[in-house]
Design a protein around this motif. Structure first.
Motif, PDB file in Angstrom:
ATOM      1  N   TYR A  28       0.791  -1.230   0.000  1.00 15.31           N
ATOM      2  CA  TYR A  28       0.000   0.000   0.000  1.00 15.31           C
ATOM      3  C   TYR A  28       0.826   1.285   0.000  1.00 15.31           C
ATOM      4  N   GLY A  29       2.146   1.192   0.194  1.00 16.14           N
ATOM      5  CA  GLY A  29       2.982   2.385   0.151  1.00 16.14           C
ATOM      6  C   GLY A  29       3.101   3.128   1.464  1.00 16.14           C
ATOM      7  N   ILE A  30       2.582   2.578   2.551  1.00 17.95           N
ATOM      8  CA  ILE A  30       2.695   3.224   3.864  1.00 17.95           C
ATOM      9  C   ILE A  30       4.052   2.881   4.458  1.00 17.95           C
ATOM     10  N   PRO A  31       4.858   3.848   4.851  1.00 18.60           N
ATOM     11  CA  PRO A  31       6.193   3.543   5.372  1.00 18.60           C
ATOM     12  C   PRO A  31       6.138   2.546   6.529  1.00 18.60           C
ATOM     13  N   ALA A  32       6.965   1.524   6.461  1.00 21.22           N
ATOM     14  CA  ALA A  32       7.015   0.543   7.544  1.00 21.22           C
ATOM     15  C   ALA A  32       7.384   1.209   8.858  1.00 21.22           C
ATOM     16  N   SER A  33       8.219   2.229   8.794  1.00 19.50           N
ATOM     17  CA  SER A  33       8.635   2.926  10.013  1.00 19.50           C
ATOM     18  C   SER A  33       7.453   3.571  10.718  1.00 19.50           C
ATOM     19  N   ALA A 114       5.993   9.784  -0.831  1.00 19.52           N
ATOM     20  CA  ALA A 114       6.793   8.588  -1.106  1.00 19.52           C
ATOM     21  C   ALA A 114       6.731   7.639   0.079  1.00 19.52           C
ATOM     22  N   SER A 115       6.955   6.353  -0.188  1.00 18.40           N
ATOM     23  CA  SER A 115       6.825   5.341   0.860  1.00 18.40           C
ATOM     24  C   SER A 115       7.974   5.379   1.866  1.00 18.40           C
ATOM     25  N   ASP A 116       8.987   6.183   1.611  1.00 18.04           N
ATOM     26  CA  ASP A 116      10.052   6.353   2.610  1.00 18.04           C
ATOM     27  C   ASP A 116      10.083   7.773   3.177  1.00 18.04           C
ATOM     28  N   ASP A 117       9.018   8.549   2.910  1.00 25.82           N
ATOM     29  CA  ASP A 117       8.925   9.920   3.438  1.00 25.82           C
ATOM     30  C   ASP A 117       8.141   9.886   4.750  1.00 25.82           C
ATOM     31  N   HIS A 118       8.763   9.322   5.773  1.00 26.40           N
ATOM     32  CA  HIS A 118       8.033   9.100   7.021  1.00 26.40           C
ATOM     33  C   HIS A 118       7.622  10.386   7.711  1.00 26.40           C
ATOM     34  N   ALA A 119       8.376  11.463   7.533  1.00 25.63           N
ATOM     35  CA  ALA A 119       8.044  12.718   8.209  1.00 25.63           C
ATOM     36  C   ALA A 119       6.700  13.261   7.726  1.00 25.63           C
ATOM     37  N   HIS A 120       6.510  13.291   6.394  1.00 22.47           N
ATOM     38  CA  HIS A 120       5.236  13.787   5.864  1.00 22.47           C
ATOM     39  C   HIS A 120       4.087  12.833   6.195  1.00 22.47           C
ATOM     40  N   TRP A 121       4.341  11.543   6.166  1.00 27.07           N
ATOM     41  CA  TRP A 121       3.310  10.584   6.525  1.00 27.07           C
ATOM     42  C   TRP A 121       2.868  10.774   7.976  1.00 27.07           C
ATOM     43  N   THR A 144       5.612  12.456  18.255  1.00 34.65           N
ATOM     44  CA  THR A 144       5.884  11.196  18.944  1.00 34.65           C
ATOM     45  C   THR A 144       6.283  10.112  17.958  1.00 34.65           C
ATOM     46  N   ILE A 145       5.567  10.040  16.834  1.00 37.93           N
ATOM     47  CA  ILE A 145       5.921   9.067  15.796  1.00 37.93           C
ATOM     48  C   ILE A 145       7.353   9.287  15.311  1.00 37.93           C
ATOM     49  N   GLU A 146       7.679  10.541  15.021  1.00 35.74           N
ATOM     50  CA  GLU A 146       9.016  10.852  14.514  1.00 35.74           C
ATOM     51  C   GLU A 146      10.091  10.576  15.561  1.00 35.74           C
ATOM     52  N   ALA A 147       9.781  10.833  16.816  1.00 34.29           N
ATOM     53  CA  ALA A 147      10.768  10.568  17.866  1.00 34.29           C
ATOM     54  C   ALA A 147      11.066   9.079  17.970  1.00 34.29           C
ATOM     55  N   ILE A 148      10.037   8.255  17.838  1.00 31.57           N
ATOM     56  CA  ILE A 148      10.242   6.804  17.892  1.00 31.57           C
ATOM     57  C   ILE A 148      11.033   6.332  16.671  1.00 31.57           C
ATOM     58  N   ILE A 149      10.699   6.853  15.503  1.00 32.62           N
ATOM     59  CA  ILE A 149      11.408   6.452  14.273  1.00 32.62           C
ATOM     60  C   ILE A 149      12.881   6.820  14.367  1.00 32.62           C
ATOM     61  N   GLY A 151      14.643   7.729  17.036  1.00 28.45           N
ATOM     62  CA  GLY A 151      15.331   7.183  18.195  1.00 28.45           C
ATOM     63  C   GLY A 151      15.658   5.713  18.066  1.00 28.45           C
ATOM     64  N   ASN A 152      14.954   5.002  17.153  1.00 28.80           N
ATOM     65  CA  ASN A 152      15.181   3.564  16.985  1.00 28.80           C
ATOM     66  C   ASN A 152      15.605   3.195  15.568  1.00 28.80           C
ATOM     67  N   HIS A 153      15.937   4.196  14.780  1.00 25.84           N
ATOM     68  CA  HIS A 153      16.447   3.997  13.421  1.00 25.84           C
ATOM     69  C   HIS A 153      15.503   3.119  12.585  1.00 25.84           C
ATOM     70  N   LEU A 154      14.214   3.403  12.675  1.00 26.68           N
ATOM     71  CA  LEU A 154      13.232   2.590  11.960  1.00 26.68           C
ATOM     72  C   LEU A 154      13.223   2.857  10.467  1.00 26.68           C
ATOM     73  N   GLU A 155      13.846   3.947  10.031  1.00 27.10           N
ATOM     74  CA  GLU A 155      13.872   4.232   8.589  1.00 27.10           C
ATOM     75  C   GLU A 155      14.567   3.125   7.805  1.00 27.10           C
ATOM     76  N   ARG A 156      15.382   2.333   8.493  1.00 28.83           N
ATOM     77  CA  ARG A 156      16.068   1.249   7.794  1.00 28.83           C
ATOM     78  C   ARG A 156      15.073   0.220   7.257  1.00 28.83           C
ATOM     79  N   TYR A 157      13.931   0.068   7.946  1.00 28.74           N
ATOM     80  CA  TYR A 157      12.933  -0.877   7.464  1.00 28.74           C
ATOM     81  C   TYR A 157      12.252  -0.361   6.192  1.00 28.74           C
ATOM     82  N   ASP A 158      12.134   0.942   6.057  1.00 30.60           N
ATOM     83  CA  ASP A 158      11.586   1.508   4.821  1.00 30.60           C
ATOM     84  C   ASP A 158      12.471   1.135   3.633  1.00 30.60           C
ATOM     85  N   GLN A 159      13.779   1.296   3.804  1.00 29.16           N
ATOM     86  CA  GLN A 159      14.708   1.003   2.722  1.00 29.16           C
ATOM     87  C   GLN A 159      14.772  -0.500   2.434  1.00 29.16           C
ATOM     88  N   MET A 160      14.676  -1.293   3.477  1.00 29.65           N
ATOM     89  CA  MET A 160      14.682  -2.740   3.281  1.00 29.65           C
ATOM     90  C   MET A 160      13.454  -3.185   2.485  1.00 29.65           C
TER      91      MET A 160
END
Length: 497
Positions: A28-33, A114-121, A144-149, A151-160
């Motif tokens: 669906y294009g929703i960032p995993a992070s 974009a599916s890796d644009d977690h900030a806008h999502w 809060t969402i951005e702090a968790i992403i 703080g835990n480097h969740l953006e790596r799951y978007d790229q994966m």
């Protein structure tokens, strides 16, 4: 334990659910992070009873559509007797979360990112009202969402997820627009319970009972001029009435409480503006596009209100005009009932009288959705029919309500107001007179006589001035409420409903 702390327990949580979140990103294009961060927040890191016992990782409510279709749900006392969806597995919860975002128009803007644009999502989901937005910190959920992403480097799951989709030859978002069998779609949930037909819907489901009417007439149960109607509604869903409506106002004030305002454009260039007041919940945001039967909020008892109900205000802007004028919402409801062939009606409290029957008989809608005729006048005057009274003071009260309030309340003087209103009575009655041609000719002669004889007109106006109740007129003029100017109305201590 801080939700921002990078530790082994949190990493175990993300590693457990990352495969499902990345699958949702590919479909669906929703960032995993973003999905993972929301799951962490809404499930209290998998420790909430809702997530442990009912596999609901995102706190999604069970709507009427979900319940009526026989889908499993749970009603939790610890959360205010709210119904929540219940799933057979966490995987179903992740799937439903994605479908909920995709099929709910409130979140449509998110799917342009974009599916890796977690900030806008994150910001888009927050702006659409997924979680409570405190007035002093409306972006708290996004932060809060951005702090968790971060703080835990969740953006790596978007790229994966992107890399894996590329390797498999999959297009990100390949499941958009497709339906699933085991879930009731969010679009169906939005329309559940609404009386929808064609491009139109009533604002409430089930029986519509009017507890207070428009203007100052026998249908109004208080001694004041009412700018809308009150419908019996005890914390129930409230719906958009037409397709392609634009949400132009979402807010709250001391008079109307929480409100939502939707504008509908018509093919003939006219516009209708529908305001829902005293809501307990608002489910849309400014800029959203709504369709007939889409939930816009929940009725309530906020603002200057004595009991739960829905206050409905309707205003019309004619083609070529610059301002909206208040009209009786019953006329609008009769029109959409005819245009959409809606079953049901509005009844009067206490009597069960069908308030739309006569109005619907005299409405004609062409194929383009344009209204062909107003209600046909009988032998009585238009104002006597509309106000159900022969008292000129009641006619003046009805006219004041129909003029929208602003012009009347700011008149240079009561004499000028009476003069304007009386001439409006004559012009309006003559314009809408659909009687025999001889009657129309007589009306034209009366207008000519009035315009040719300034002295006669002054005499008539003076006679009306002498019999009018000046204090009542002042009260009626001050009691016209326009949702566009809540601050001004609050300053005047105006009662909405």
């Amino acid at each position: 334990m801080s939700i921002f702390l990078y530790d082994m327990e949190k990493q175990a949580f993300f590693e457990k659910y990352a495969p499902w979140a990345m699958e949702q990103q590919q479909k669906y294009g929703i960032p995993a992070s973003v999905t993972l961060a929301q799951a962490a927040i809404e499930s209290s890191w998998g420790e909430s009873s809702l997530s442990r016992e009912d596999k609901n990782m995102f706190g999604i409510h069970a709507t009427r559509g979900w319940v009526n279709s026989g889908k499993p749900y749970v009603e939790r006392n610890d959360m205010g007797m709210v119904k929540f969806c219940k799933y057979g597995s966490e995987a179903e919860s992740f799937e439903h979360h994605s479908r909920f975002l995709m099929e709910n128009q409130r979140y449509s803007r998110c799917f342009t990112y974009a599916s890796d644009d977690h900030a806008h999502w994150a910001q888009g989901i927050c702006d659409a009202g997924y979680a409570y937005r405190p007035p002093d910190n409306p972006d708290r959920y996004a932060k809060t969402i951005e702090a968790i992403i971060n703080g835990n480097h969740l953006e790596r799951y978007d790229q994966m997820a992107i890399a894996d989709a590329r390797q498999k030859g999959l297009d990100i978002g390949y499941m958009r627009g497709q339906t699933t069998d085991f879930l009731v779609s969010a679009a169906q949930q939005e329309h559940a319970g609404a009386a929808v037909s064609g491009n139109y819907a009533f604002p409430l489901s089930g029986e519509l009972v009017m507890t207070d009417g428009f203007g100052k007439s026998p249908t109004s149960y208080r001694g004041h001029t009412h700018n809308g109607i009150d419908l019996r509604a005890n914390h129930v869903d409230v719906f958009a009435t037409e397709d392609d409506g634009k949400v132009v106002g979402v807010g709250s004030d001391a008079v109307s409480g929480k409100y939502v305002i939707v504008v509908y454009d018509r093919p003939d260039g006219s516009k209708w503006r529908v305001s829902y007041c005293h809501l307990s919940e608002q489910d849309v945001s400014v800029g959203d596009t709504v369709t007939a039967g889409m939930k816009v909020g929940v009725s309530g008892n906020t603002g200057n209100s004595t009991a739960p109900h829905l206050h409905l205000t309707v205003k019309r802007q004619e083609a070529g005009e610059d301002s909206f004028k208040a009209v009786d919402p019953l006329g609008y409801l009769a029109e959409i009932a005819v245009a959409g062939r809606l079953e049901g009606t509005v009844t009067k409290k206490g009597t069960g009288e069908d308030l739309l029957a006569d109005l619907k008989q005299n409405i004609r809608i062409d194929d383009a959705g344009r209204r062909q005729a107003e209600a046909v006048m009988d032998d009585d005057s238009l104002l006597a029919s509309r106000s159900q009274s022969s008292d000129p003071k009641d006619w003046l009260g009805l006219l004041l309500a129909s003029q929208g309030g602003e012009g009347a309340s700011q008149s240079a003087g009561i004499s000028g107001l009476i003069s304007t209103l009386f001439m409006g009575v004559i012009a309006l009655a003559m314009q809408l007179d659909h009687g025999e041609s001889q009657q129309q000719e007589d009306s034209q002669h009366r207008m000519t006589a009035l315009s040719d004889s300034q002295e006669d007109r002054a005499t008539v106006i003076e006679r009306r001035r002498n019999c009018a109740d000046v204090n009542a007129l002042r009260q009626n003029a001050s009691l016209n409420f326009d949702i566009d100017y809540p601050e001004e109305q609050q300053a005047n201590n105006v009662r909405l409903a």
